[in-house]
Motif scaffolding. Structure first.
Motif, short mmCIF file in Angstrom:
data_model
loop_
_atom_site.label_atom_id
_atom_site.label_comp_id
_atom_site.label_asym_id
_atom_site.label_seq_id
_atom_site.Cartn_x
_atom_site.Cartn_y
_atom_site.Cartn_z
N VAL A 15 -1.70 3.89 -1.03
CA VAL A 15 -3.05 3.10 -1.85
C VAL A 15 -2.50 3.19 -3.31
O VAL A 15 -2.45 2.34 -4.07
CB VAL A 15 -4.04 3.87 -1.45
CG1 VAL A 15 -5.00 3.32 -2.92
CG2 VAL A 15 -4.64 3.48 -0.39
N ALA A 16 -1.89 4.45 -3.73
CA ALA A 16 -1.31 4.70 -5.14
C ALA A 16 -0.14 3.82 -5.39
O ALA A 16 -0.04 3.14 -6.39
CB ALA A 16 -0.90 6.53 -5.36
N GLU A 17 0.75 3.91 -4.45
CA GLU A 17 1.79 2.80 -4.61
C GLU A 17 1.34 1.52 -4.75
O GLU A 17 2.16 0.87 -5.57
CB GLU A 17 2.87 3.21 -3.50
CG GLU A 17 4.16 2.32 -3.59
CD GLU A 17 4.85 2.17 -2.30
OE1 GLU A 17 5.68 1.53 -2.33
OE2 GLU A 17 4.84 3.27 -1.38
N ALA A 18 0.45 1.19 -3.87
CA ALA A 18 0.04 -0.26 -4.02
C ALA A 18 -0.61 -0.74 -5.28
O ALA A 18 -0.30 -1.57 -6.04
CB ALA A 18 -0.67 -0.64 -2.87
N PHE A 19 -1.38 0.26 -5.90
CA PHE A 19 -1.91 0.17 -7.15
C PHE A 19 -0.92 -0.14 -8.21
O PHE A 19 -1.13 -0.99 -9.22
CB PHE A 19 -2.95 1.25 -7.62
CG PHE A 19 -4.28 0.78 -7.21
CD1 PHE A 19 -5.27 -0.35 -7.43
CD2 PHE A 19 -5.02 1.51 -6.02
CE1 PHE A 19 -6.53 -0.44 -7.33
CE2 PHE A 19 -6.22 1.46 -5.54
CZ PHE A 19 -7.08 0.43 -6.32
N ALA A 50 -4.66 -7.59 -0.24
CA ALA A 50 -4.93 -7.56 1.17
C ALA A 50 -4.25 -6.25 1.72
O ALA A 50 -5.03 -5.57 2.56
CB ALA A 50 -4.29 -8.63 1.85
N GLU A 51 -3.21 -5.81 1.31
CA GLU A 51 -2.69 -4.46 1.88
C GLU A 51 -3.55 -3.34 1.36
O GLU A 51 -4.10 -2.26 2.18
CB GLU A 51 -1.46 -4.45 1.20
CG GLU A 51 -0.70 -3.12 1.69
CD GLU A 51 0.65 -2.92 1.03
OE1 GLU A 51 1.33 -1.73 1.12
OE2 GLU A 51 1.21 -3.68 0.61
N LEU A 52 -4.12 -3.41 0.21
CA LEU A 52 -5.10 -2.46 -0.05
C LEU A 52 -6.44 -2.23 0.60
O LEU A 52 -6.79 -1.15 0.91
CB LEU A 52 -5.26 -2.56 -1.64
CG LEU A 52 -4.12 -2.12 -2.78
CD1 LEU A 52 -4.64 -2.55 -4.03
CD2 LEU A 52 -4.20 -0.60 -2.86
N ASP A 53 -6.92 -3.37 0.69
CA ASP A 53 -8.10 -3.53 1.71
C ASP A 53 -7.86 -2.91 2.75
O ASP A 53 -8.78 -2.04 3.55
CB ASP A 53 -8.63 -4.87 1.69
CG ASP A 53 -8.93 -5.38 0.25
OD1 ASP A 53 -9.54 -4.65 -0.63
OD2 ASP A 53 -9.34 -6.92 0.14
#
Length: 91
Positions: A15-19, A50-53
């Motif tokens: 999640v942190a990486e995606a943000f 979409a990945e974060l969701d």
């Protein structure tokens, strides 16, 4: 115990990486003058959304108490408030 702790930590790392990828892409779209590159960046951001969701849903499956569920709800509320502001930058 493993599933609830280490799996959750791994998901939160993703999640942190995606943000951070969204942050990077948002900066990049402000700097680009190429329309095609801008479109590619927006598409990338939509994919990361979409990945974060999906990641947050997976994280929810590891939660074992109401306090963690409450905190996840706060994260989802913050993300829901943040995306429209970010989308103004992307427009």
């Amino acid at each position: 115990m493993y599933r609830n702790n280490t799996q959750a930590m791994a998901i939160l790392g993703d999640v942190a990486e995606a943000f951070q990828r969204v942050r990077r892409d948002t900066r990049s779209i402000l700097l680009t003058t190429d329309a095609a590159e801008g479109e590619r960046i927006v598409a990338d951001i939509r994919g990361i959304d979409a990945e974060l969701d999906s990641l947050l849903k997976a994280y929810e499956g590891t939660l074992s108490d109401d306090r963690d569920r409450e905190l996840l709800g706060e994260v989802r509320t913050a993300v829901g408030a943040w995306r429209p502001s970010r989308d103004k930058v992307l427009a």
